[in-house]
Design a protein around this motif. Sequence first.
Motif, mmCIF file in Angstrom:
data_model
loop_
_atom_site.group_PDB
_atom_site.id
_atom_site.type_symbol
_atom_site.label_atom_id
_atom_site.label_comp_id
_atom_site.label_asym_id
_atom_site.label_seq_id
_atom_site.Cartn_x
_atom_site.Cartn_y
_atom_site.Cartn_z
ATOM 1 N N HIS A 44 0.829 -1.211 0.000
ATOM 2 C CA HIS A 44 0.000 0.000 0.000
ATOM 3 C C HIS A 44 0.858 1.254 0.000
ATOM 4 O O HIS A 44 0.524 2.245 -0.660
ATOM 5 C CB HIS A 44 -0.913 -0.014 1.233
ATOM 6 N N ALA A 45 1.970 1.236 0.747
ATOM 7 C CA ALA A 45 2.842 2.407 0.817
ATOM 8 C C ALA A 45 3.498 2.688 -0.525
ATOM 9 O O ALA A 45 3.570 3.843 -0.969
ATOM 10 C CB ALA A 45 3.900 2.203 1.898
ATOM 11 N N LEU A 46 3.971 1.627 -1.189
ATOM 12 C CA LEU A 46 4.585 1.818 -2.508
ATOM 13 C C LEU A 46 3.542 2.104 -3.582
ATOM 14 O O LEU A 46 3.868 2.671 -4.622
ATOM 15 C CB LEU A 46 5.397 0.584 -2.888
ATOM 16 N N GLY A 47 2.285 1.707 -3.328
ATOM 17 C CA GLY A 47 1.237 1.973 -4.306
ATOM 18 C C GLY A 47 0.946 3.449 -4.482
ATOM 19 O O GLY A 47 0.404 3.854 -5.516
ATOM 20 N N LEU A 67 3.069 5.622 -5.067
ATOM 21 C CA LEU A 67 3.988 6.154 -6.074
ATOM 22 C C LEU A 67 3.459 5.976 -7.490
ATOM 23 O O LEU A 67 4.000 6.588 -8.417
ATOM 24 C CB LEU A 67 5.359 5.475 -5.952
ATOM 25 N N LEU A 68 2.428 5.133 -7.655
ATOM 26 C CA LEU A 68 1.898 4.888 -8.998
ATOM 27 C C LEU A 68 0.374 4.803 -8.936
ATOM 28 O O LEU A 68 -0.176 3.817 -8.446
ATOM 29 C CB LEU A 68 2.470 3.581 -9.571
ATOM 30 N N PRO A 69 -0.335 5.831 -9.414
ATOM 31 C CA PRO A 69 -1.810 5.793 -9.404
ATOM 32 C C PRO A 69 -2.342 4.646 -10.260
ATOM 33 O O PRO A 69 -1.731 4.254 -11.260
ATOM 34 C CB PRO A 69 -2.201 7.160 -9.980
ATOM 35 N N GLU A 70 -3.493 4.135 -9.857
ATOM 36 C CA GLU A 70 -4.100 3.015 -10.572
ATOM 37 C C GLU A 70 -4.592 3.465 -11.945
ATOM 38 O O GLU A 70 -5.133 4.552 -12.112
ATOM 39 C CB GLU A 70 -5.260 2.465 -9.756
ATOM 40 N N GLY A 71 -4.379 2.616 -12.944
ATOM 41 C CA GLY A 71 -4.822 2.903 -14.300
ATOM 42 C C GLY A 71 -3.875 3.798 -15.080
ATOM 43 O O GLY A 71 -4.281 4.371 -16.102
ATOM 44 N N THR A 72 -2.642 3.939 -14.642
ATOM 45 C CA THR A 72 -1.680 4.792 -15.345
ATOM 46 C C THR A 72 -1.249 4.133 -16.651
ATOM 47 O O THR A 72 -0.917 2.935 -16.669
ATOM 48 C CB THR A 72 -0.447 5.036 -14.459
ATOM 49 N N PRO A 73 -1.234 4.854 -17.782
ATOM 50 C CA PRO A 73 -0.736 4.269 -19.044
ATOM 51 C C PRO A 73 0.723 3.838 -18.905
ATOM 52 O O PRO A 73 1.514 4.461 -18.195
ATOM 53 C CB PRO A 73 -0.888 5.424 -20.048
ATOM 54 N N THR A 74 1.065 2.775 -19.586
ATOM 55 C CA THR A 74 2.413 2.198 -19.466
ATOM 56 C C THR A 74 3.526 3.192 -19.805
ATOM 57 O O THR A 74 4.524 3.255 -19.084
ATOM 58 C CB THR A 74 2.524 0.949 -20.360
ATOM 59 N N ILE A 132 6.355 7.720 -11.468
ATOM 60 C CA ILE A 132 7.080 7.222 -10.301
ATOM 61 C C ILE A 132 8.111 8.240 -9.841
ATOM 62 O O ILE A 132 8.262 8.507 -8.636
ATOM 63 C CB ILE A 132 7.741 5.863 -10.619
ATOM 64 N N ILE A 133 8.816 8.843 -10.798
ATOM 65 C CA ILE A 133 9.817 9.863 -10.438
ATOM 66 C C ILE A 133 9.137 11.078 -9.803
ATOM 67 O O ILE A 133 9.590 11.606 -8.779
ATOM 68 C CB ILE A 133 10.629 10.272 -11.688
ATOM 69 N N ILE A 134 8.025 11.524 -10.389
ATOM 70 C CA ILE A 134 7.320 12.698 -9.871
ATOM 71 C C ILE A 134 6.780 12.437 -8.467
ATOM 72 O O ILE A 134 6.923 13.273 -7.557
ATOM 73 C CB ILE A 134 6.183 13.105 -10.828
ATOM 74 N N GLU A 135 6.153 11.273 -8.257
ATOM 75 C CA GLU A 135 5.592 10.959 -6.946
ATOM 76 C C GLU A 135 6.692 10.771 -5.902
ATOM 77 O O GLU A 135 6.501 11.119 -4.727
ATOM 78 C CB GLU A 135 4.736 9.687 -7.037
ATOM 79 N N LEU A 171 1.130 16.307 9.562
ATOM 80 C CA LEU A 171 1.808 15.100 10.037
ATOM 81 C C LEU A 171 0.810 13.961 10.263
ATOM 82 O O LEU A 171 1.097 12.799 9.957
ATOM 83 C CB LEU A 171 2.572 15.396 11.329
ATOM 84 N N SER A 172 -0.356 14.299 10.802
ATOM 85 C CA SER A 172 -1.375 13.260 11.015
ATOM 86 C C SER A 172 -1.889 12.716 9.685
ATOM 87 O O SER A 172 -2.221 11.526 9.587
ATOM 88 C CB SER A 172 -2.528 13.833 11.843
ATOM 89 N N LEU A 173 -1.962 13.548 8.658
ATOM 90 C CA LEU A 173 -2.376 13.074 7.342
ATOM 91 C C LEU A 173 -1.340 12.120 6.750
ATOM 92 O O LEU A 173 -1.690 11.106 6.125
ATOM 93 C CB LEU A 173 -2.626 14.252 6.404
ATOM 94 N N TYR A 174 -0.060 12.461 6.939
ATOM 95 C CA TYR A 174 0.988 11.541 6.486
ATOM 96 C C TYR A 174 0.922 10.231 7.255
ATOM 97 O O TYR A 174 1.151 9.157 6.692
ATOM 98 C CB TYR A 174 2.369 12.177 6.653
ATOM 99 N N LEU A 175 0.617 10.325 8.532
ATOM 100 C CA LEU A 175 0.470 9.118 9.346
ATOM 101 C C LEU A 175 -0.708 8.285 8.873
ATOM 102 O O LEU A 175 -0.639 7.045 8.839
ATOM 103 C CB LEU A 175 0.319 9.504 10.806
ATOM 104 N N GLN A 176 -1.792 8.953 8.514
ATOM 105 C CA GLN A 176 -3.000 8.249 8.065
ATOM 106 C C GLN A 176 -2.733 7.436 6.805
ATOM 107 O O GLN A 176 -3.296 6.355 6.619
ATOM 108 C CB GLN A 176 -4.115 9.259 7.828
ATOM 109 N N GLU A 177 -1.879 7.940 5.929
ATOM 110 C CA GLU A 177 -1.580 7.224 4.695
ATOM 111 C C GLU A 177 -0.742 5.968 4.935
ATOM 112 O O GLU A 177 -0.729 5.072 4.073
ATOM 113 C CB GLU A 177 -0.821 8.153 3.725
ATOM 114 N N ASN A 178 -0.055 5.905 6.049
ATOM 115 C CA ASN A 178 0.900 4.810 6.271
ATOM 116 C C ASN A 178 0.512 3.891 7.412
ATOM 117 O O ASN A 178 1.331 3.076 7.852
ATOM 118 C CB ASN A 178 2.293 5.390 6.553
ATOM 119 N N VAL A 179 -0.692 4.032 7.936
ATOM 120 C CA VAL A 179 -1.139 3.164 9.034
ATOM 121 C C VAL A 179 -2.216 2.203 8.525
ATOM 122 O O VAL A 179 -3.116 2.631 7.809
ATOM 123 C CB VAL A 179 -1.678 4.012 10.198
#
Length: 227
Positions: free
Chosen positions: A124-127, A129-136, A143-146, A219-227
């Motif tokens: 989930h954490a690495l996901g 970096l790449l939104p779902e449905g991204t063209p190849t 990935i570089i931008i994220e 900081l709590s929002l960043y925590l929410q993404e990784n818990v």
Amino acid sequence: MALNFFDQFQTPTYMGMPLIVLAVALPWVLFPSPTSRWMDNRYLTGQTWAIGRFVHQLLLPINPGGHKWATLLASLLIFLLAINILGLLPYTFTPTTQLSMNLGFAVPLWLATVIMGLQNQPTHALGHLLPEGTPTPLIPVLIIIETISLFIRPLALGVRLTANLTAGHLLIQLIATAVLVLVPMMPTVAVLTSVVLVLLTILEVAVAMIQAYVFVLLLSLYLQENV
């Protein structure tokens, strides 16, 4: 009067000892600790109620795994709030106008949330970096931008707090200097400028409180993404 408007942001020293140590330690003296009595006074009761409401609102959207951060986030909010407001008093120093100190808070806490996400839910954490449905063809670019946006987060936290407080302090000093210059020449204009200065000071108190809350909220929002 200071020769340079930016002199107020230099760390003052006394007998070779930087006073930033005193400025950082002083806020903890102003907040009383809970007692072992059956009933506390009104100040302690109000303080406990305010902290409880803040923690409840902050951690409501976060999974139970992130609730262990409640004490840390509440302490950080109280600390930043006290430092920001005390820095508006005359002959005081605001440590949060130093980018190095703000980054010292932002980088370790942000890194802790990232490491926690990689340990608990790496997929989930690495996901992120790449939104779902991204063209190849766009996958490497995204990935570089994220990744860049991920590493910019702590820098944005520190710069936001530093820039807002620095801009407010500079504006107050500029208007106060203008009032002193206008008093002997145009007293009426000086009075009107003083009214603007009072309103700006009230606004700066609100900014000091809001920026402390925004820092902890992000900081709590960043925590929410990784818990």
